[in-house]
Design a protein around this motif. Structure first.
Motif, short mmCIF file in Angstrom:
data_model
loop_
_atom_site.label_atom_id
_atom_site.label_comp_id
_atom_site.label_asym_id
_atom_site.label_seq_id
_atom_site.Cartn_x
_atom_site.Cartn_y
_atom_site.Cartn_z
N MET A 44 0.82 -1.20 0.00
CA MET A 44 0.00 0.00 0.00
C MET A 44 0.86 1.26 0.00
N LEU A 45 1.88 1.27 0.84
CA LEU A 45 2.71 2.47 0.96
C LEU A 45 3.60 2.68 -0.26
N LYS A 46 4.02 1.61 -0.90
CA LYS A 46 4.81 1.76 -2.13
C LYS A 46 3.96 2.40 -3.23
N ALA A 47 2.68 2.02 -3.29
CA ALA A 47 1.78 2.64 -4.27
C ALA A 47 1.61 4.13 -3.98
N TYR A 48 1.45 4.48 -2.71
CA TYR A 48 1.34 5.88 -2.31
C TYR A 48 2.61 6.64 -2.67
N GLU A 83 13.17 0.30 1.60
CA GLU A 83 12.37 -0.24 0.50
C GLU A 83 11.37 0.77 -0.02
N LEU A 84 10.98 1.72 0.83
CA LEU A 84 10.01 2.75 0.45
C LEU A 84 10.68 4.01 -0.07
N VAL A 85 11.65 4.47 0.69
CA VAL A 85 12.29 5.76 0.40
C VAL A 85 13.64 5.50 -0.24
N LYS A 86 13.68 5.71 -1.53
CA LYS A 86 14.94 5.45 -2.27
C LYS A 86 15.88 6.65 -2.13
N PRO A 87 17.18 6.39 -2.06
CA PRO A 87 18.16 7.47 -1.95
C PRO A 87 18.07 8.42 -3.15
N GLU A 104 4.75 6.21 -4.92
CA GLU A 104 4.94 6.45 -6.36
C GLU A 104 4.40 7.81 -6.79
N VAL A 105 3.38 8.29 -6.08
CA VAL A 105 2.67 9.51 -6.49
C VAL A 105 3.04 10.71 -5.63
N TYR A 106 3.15 10.51 -4.33
CA TYR A 106 3.41 11.62 -3.40
C TYR A 106 4.44 11.18 -2.38
N PRO A 107 5.71 11.20 -2.74
CA PRO A 107 6.75 10.61 -1.88
C PRO A 107 6.88 11.32 -0.53
N LEU A 108 7.00 10.51 0.51
CA LEU A 108 7.29 11.01 1.86
C LEU A 108 8.73 10.65 2.23
N THR A 109 9.25 11.32 3.23
CA THR A 109 10.61 11.05 3.70
C THR A 109 10.58 9.96 4.77
N LYS A 110 11.75 9.47 5.14
CA LYS A 110 11.83 8.48 6.22
C LYS A 110 11.30 9.07 7.53
N GLU A 111 11.63 10.31 7.80
CA GLU A 111 11.16 10.93 9.03
C GLU A 111 9.64 11.03 9.04
N GLN A 112 9.05 11.32 7.88
CA GLN A 112 7.59 11.41 7.80
C GLN A 112 6.94 10.04 7.99
N TYR A 113 7.59 8.99 7.49
CA TYR A 113 7.06 7.65 7.74
C TYR A 113 7.20 7.26 9.21
N LYS A 114 8.17 7.82 9.90
CA LYS A 114 8.27 7.57 11.35
C LYS A 114 7.10 8.20 12.10
N ILE A 115 6.61 9.33 11.59
CA ILE A 115 5.41 9.93 12.17
C ILE A 115 4.19 9.04 11.89
N LEU A 116 4.14 8.47 10.70
CA LEU A 116 3.07 7.50 10.41
C LEU A 116 3.13 6.35 11.41
N ALA A 117 4.33 5.83 11.66
CA ALA A 117 4.47 4.72 12.61
C ALA A 117 3.99 5.13 14.00
N ALA A 118 4.26 6.36 14.41
CA ALA A 118 3.78 6.84 15.72
C ALA A 118 2.26 6.85 15.76
N ASP A 119 1.63 7.30 14.68
CA ASP A 119 0.17 7.36 14.64
C ASP A 119 -0.43 5.96 14.59
N VAL A 120 0.19 5.07 13.83
CA VAL A 120 -0.27 3.68 13.78
C VAL A 120 -0.12 3.02 15.14
#
Length: 347
Positions: free
Chosen positions: A268-272, A343-347, A274-290
């Motif tokens: 799901m997140l890889k599909a997201y 795997e989500l956030v490519k360099p 592709e269109v609106y990339p988030l940073t690793k730090e932003q995904y850490k905020i997602l993890a906090a909310d989850v």
């Protein structure tokens, strides 16, 4: 009731440049109602929207803004005087184009990807929106910590009340067995929001602005005859971090199964991404909310706040058992998710 409804719709439709030939009530929940309106120009959807004038003005503006930026959503039909909504008896009504289709299937990977790409398009398209004069958006952006602390305190209050009660039932016993663990999850989640990158993203979003739909789920989506995914029900729009919508769809999808599914989450997140990339730090905020036990809290509050009075005790207990299973399996997955951010956030 039917006669009153027909009279109301007739009055509303007299303000539009199209005449109603046939009216069918689709849903009526008091504050919200939906009608199908057949006219000489085809079908339209009339909705009673539970917003004040400033919020509804923002919603009308936002729908046009999102459509111009590539979001598939039914257009709002203007009244004969050019307004995006009309008021009758202190309540507000909006007429939409009708778009028919079927709801996407969470069990179909291609449709799950479609949902996430559409959500990413929605967030990207909303960036930079500014309310026009007289319009005011909802803004939950600055409320995360307060809302989280309030919910944690309610869990503590219910724990105190029910642990000292002499009349506990199966729901109480199940709640008391697990509440300590979930209060600790609340604390851990809120602690992650002390990171400087969280505050930085909030400040950036308060300036740039992005909208969250708040219920970007199958019930509010339709795959049209043109193959596009249309999103409905814009009355809960709010300025917030996009991970609010992502967390909500993750919870909706994962609670359909018995365990939190890391491969599906990454799909799901890889599909997201592709269109609106988030940073690793932003995904850490997602993890906090989850991590915050939204599902556990939501189910417990339905019972203790008596928001589902028609449910039997057995149904409440069964649903809480399901939410506990999802929440428990999620905890083990989150660290694995954070370990695989490359795997989500490519360099």
């Amino acid at each position: 009731m039917a006669a009153a409804s027909a009279k109301l719709v007739k009055e509303i439709m007299s303000r539009y440049p199209t005449k109603a030939r046939r009216v069918r009530l689709l849903a009526d929940k008091g504050k919200k109602a939906v009608w199908s309106i057949q006219t000489e120009q085809g079908e339209f959807i009339l909705k009673k929207v539970p917003l004040d004038a400033s919020r509804i003005a923002f919603m009308v503006h936002a729908v046009g803004y999102l459509k111009r930026n590539g979001v598939c959503t039914p257009a709002i039909v203007s009244t004969t005087s050019g307004e995006g909504y009309t008021a009758v008896g202190g309540e507000y009504y909006v007429l939409f184009e009708a778009v028919r289709g079927r709801s996407p299937d969470y069990g179909a990977e291609n449709e799950l990807r479609m949902i996430m790409r559409s959500m990413a398009t929605f967030h990207r398209a909303s960036a930079g929106i500014e309310p026009p004069a007289g319009a005011s958006p909802s803004m939950l952006l600055f409320e995360w910590k307060r809302h989280g602390e309030t919910r944690m305190e309610r869990l503590n209050q219910w724990r105190t009340q029910r642990s000292s009660a002499s009349d506990t039932n199966a729901m109480d016993r199940l709640f008391l067995k697990h509440v300590d663990r979930f209060v600790e999850q609340c604390r851990s989640s809120l602690a992650r929001l002390e990171e400087p990158y969280y505050n930085r993203w909030v400040e950036e979003t308060s300036v740039r602005k992005t909208l969250c739909h708040q219920d970007f789920a199958a019930a509010n989506l339709a795959i049209g005859s043109d193959g596009a995914l249309y999103v409905y029900d814009m009355d809960s729009l709010t300025v917030d971090l996009p991970v609010r919508d992502i967390r909500k769809i993750l919870n909706k999808v994962m609670k359909k199964g018995t365990d939190w599914d890391l491969p599906k989450m990454l799909l799901m997140l890889k599909a997201y991404q592709e269109v609106y990339p988030l940073t690793k730090e932003q995904y850490k905020i997602l993890a906090a909310d989850v991590q915050f036990p939204h599902l556990f809290y939501g189910q417990v509050s339905k019972y203790y706040e008596r928001r589902e009075t028609a449910w039997t005790l057995d149904k409440h207990v069964r649903r809480l058992e399901e939410m506990i299973a999802t929440e428990t399996s999620k905890s083990a997955v989150l660290q694995s998710f954070l370990d695989r951010l490359d795997e989500l956030v490519k360099p």
